[in-house]
Design an enzyme around this catalytic site. Sequence first.
Site, PDB file in Angstrom:
ATOM      1  N   HIS A 135      52.144  22.012  -1.210  1.00 50.87           N
ATOM      2  CA  HIS A 135      52.294  20.586  -1.489  1.00 50.87           C
ATOM      3  C   HIS A 135      52.253  19.754  -0.213  1.00 50.87           C
ATOM      4  O   HIS A 135      52.678  18.604  -0.218  1.00 50.87           O
ATOM      5  CB  HIS A 135      53.624  20.312  -2.219  1.00 50.87           C
TER       6      HIS A 135
ATOM      7  N   GLU B 197      42.061  20.201 -13.217  1.00 50.46           N
ATOM      8  CA  GLU B 197      41.431  19.365 -12.197  1.00 50.46           C
ATOM      9  C   GLU B 197      39.909  19.390 -12.265  1.00 50.46           C
ATOM     10  O   GLU B 197      39.249  18.370 -12.067  1.00 50.46           O
ATOM     11  CB  GLU B 197      41.907  19.800 -10.806  1.00 50.46           C
TER      12      GLU B 197
ATOM     13  N   PHE C 258      46.082  20.523  -4.807  1.00 52.15           N
ATOM     14  CA  PHE C 258      45.570  21.011  -6.087  1.00 52.15           C
ATOM     15  C   PHE C 258      44.073  20.748  -6.266  1.00 52.15           C
ATOM     16  O   PHE C 258      43.481  21.166  -7.252  1.00 52.15           O
ATOM     17  CB  PHE C 258      46.337  20.356  -7.236  1.00 52.15           C
TER      18      PHE C 258
ATOM     19  N   PHE D 244      48.776  16.408  -6.233  1.00 55.52           N
ATOM     20  CA  PHE D 244      48.908  16.681  -4.806  1.00 55.52           C
ATOM     21  C   PHE D 244      47.518  17.043  -4.301  1.00 55.52           C
ATOM     22  O   PHE D 244      46.739  17.694  -5.012  1.00 55.52           O
ATOM     23  CB  PHE D 244      49.876  17.835  -4.524  1.00 55.52           C
ATOM     24  N   ALA D 245      47.206  16.652  -3.090  1.00 51.40           N
ATOM     25  CA  ALA D 245      45.882  16.957  -2.543  1.00 51.40           C
ATOM     26  C   ALA D 245      45.619  18.455  -2.541  1.00 51.40           C
ATOM     27  O   ALA D 245      44.473  18.894  -2.665  1.00 51.40           O
ATOM     28  CB  ALA D 245      45.763  16.406  -1.120  1.00 51.40           C
TER      29      ALA D 245
END
Length: 658
Positions: A464, A397, A423, A420-421
């Site tokens: 998640h 990321e 991460f 997913f936000a």
Amino acid sequence: MQFDRKDKSDTTLLKLYRHLLFPRMVEEKMLILLRQGRIGKWFSGIGQEAIAVGSTLAMDSTEYILPMHRNLGVFTSRHIPLKRLMAQWQGKVSGFTKGRDRSFHFGTQDYRIIGMISHLGPQLALADGIALANILRNKSSATLVFTGEGATSEGDFHEAVNVAAVWNLPVIFLIENNGYGLSTPTSEQYKCANLVDKAIGYGIKGVQIDGNNILEVYDTITELAKEMRTNPGPVLLECKTFRMRGHEEASGLKYVPQDLITEWAAKDPLSNYTDYLIAEGLLDSTQIAAIKLEFKRAIDADVEAAFNEPEPEASPERELADMYYPYQEEPVLPGTTQTEKRYLDAITDALDLSMQQHENLVIMGQDVADYGGAFKITEGFSTRFGKGRVRNTPICESAIVGTALGLSINGFKAVVEMQFADFVTCGFNQIVNNLAKTHYRWGEKADVVVRMPTGAGTGAGPFHSQSNEAWFTKTPGLKIVYPAFPYDAKGLLIAAINDPNPVLYFEHKFLYRSLTGPVPDGNYTCEIGKANLLRTGSQFTIITYGLGVHWSLAYLDQHPGLSATLLNLCSLQPWDQAAVAAAVKTSGKVIILHEDTLGSGFGAEIAAWISEHCFEHLDAPVMRCASLDTAIPMHKTLEDSFLAKSRLAETVEKLLSY
């Protein structure tokens, strides 16, 4: 030290000498000013100049270089006027950051130099993005990025080199191995014999050279850059050198054994090259004295001219305005035809239209190409738009956000999908310290949208399901949107992509396939920073966003006797203060509802603002209804209890009792 001139002319050899001598003399001047108390800090590159000078002169002047704070020779070899550099170091307005940052923490498109942030490693991924932009426009160009041996221990180093290797990006990753990370010797930083050995693990070429031999540096980078312009692929280049001064002058060198200092002093790049040119009959003491006098006069004049410039005057209005790249959003009104679509399909539609509208738009993320992303939002895109513009990424990321910024610097737009936000934590530094601050620091846009699949309701548990918008709403320089309906989802995403500023786009996973609504066909935008008034009533007001909008609508439908105002914020940064004030005035009683946890959630900011600016219109305390201050549990019974929805009814009853 052995010098091999190869086929270089006398003029070229003397040019290298002048470029090597000048930054040394500038540094010596800075050390004098430091002792005089006229400057407060200095990071010396004395003993390392051959790397900065040789590499810069080897690169084409149109190719980007991303240096560190000991690479004065990069800036002087690109002919940046010393007066402006000195103004930068002194925080004067004519510097590159207008007094907002120091040292070499700046970039300049005019000279194709992109400076570092203090976190060191994150700049490496920017080089990936710059190189990718060149590949996508079929431009034969190399990119050079510096790092120290210390930063090779950071995850950002691994991520950036790995991405460049997988994508065959023409990047020279230059490691200045100068022996120490502040006071920590290399023996305590890595176990491998040489850092160049790391290239093997990435499947790329690795080269180690004497970083104090300017001809070896110049020749090596000339050949590496020439090769990768026609045959793209990264190279890991380790330049062995030594830091002859402290990490910064105040730290000194007491931790370095004297015999090591003596050994490397004998390898000084300037004195050795000077001796070589004298032996070759290209220099003599008279010529050297004349060049030094010329440089001294120029340096003294530029330094004093910068000192004589006025100090910056503070203007809060200007500071606030400069957090964002200037952009006047031109609203695009929807057409008359519309189609019933799922929330998810509205997002797909927005991405599709934007890819058609912006030929320089690149979508990146894990599994976004052939697979179509974890939620199939980009399914079919790689076939339609090509794998160059719809790119699967490794699980990295931080590097991908940095690559997106590099793309923006080199003229592209980027949409990054966090699978997913949750991460986003792995890319947090790039977002809050690079994307958010770039324009404020040196006036460059960060044309990046980060898509954030967010929220609970699916039993996905602590990693998640988080609502983490409040991590970013307090970070100046970011824009943040959070659509609640398919209409908003499409219009806000198109607006976010059009905007040259960094935008975090929160999209609720629970709504993907559970919510449908009318969506205008074709292109349109929803204004960022504009709230939507959904209902008007006199008993109380609910201010909310995201899934909270649907909890509110369901509650009000179940209680038709209540008269309530419902405001959907849509944007959290900037947010619609005028709409909030108007909504407060309709009832005088306010609930701020959000899915995020209560403590320090975004609702606290809204509540504080209302208390400060709308106090005379309140008939009761502003109340917040939010989720429990715990991690998000997986089991449905526990998750339902966690979520703010379970406390909405009692909060309304408590408010109405005033």
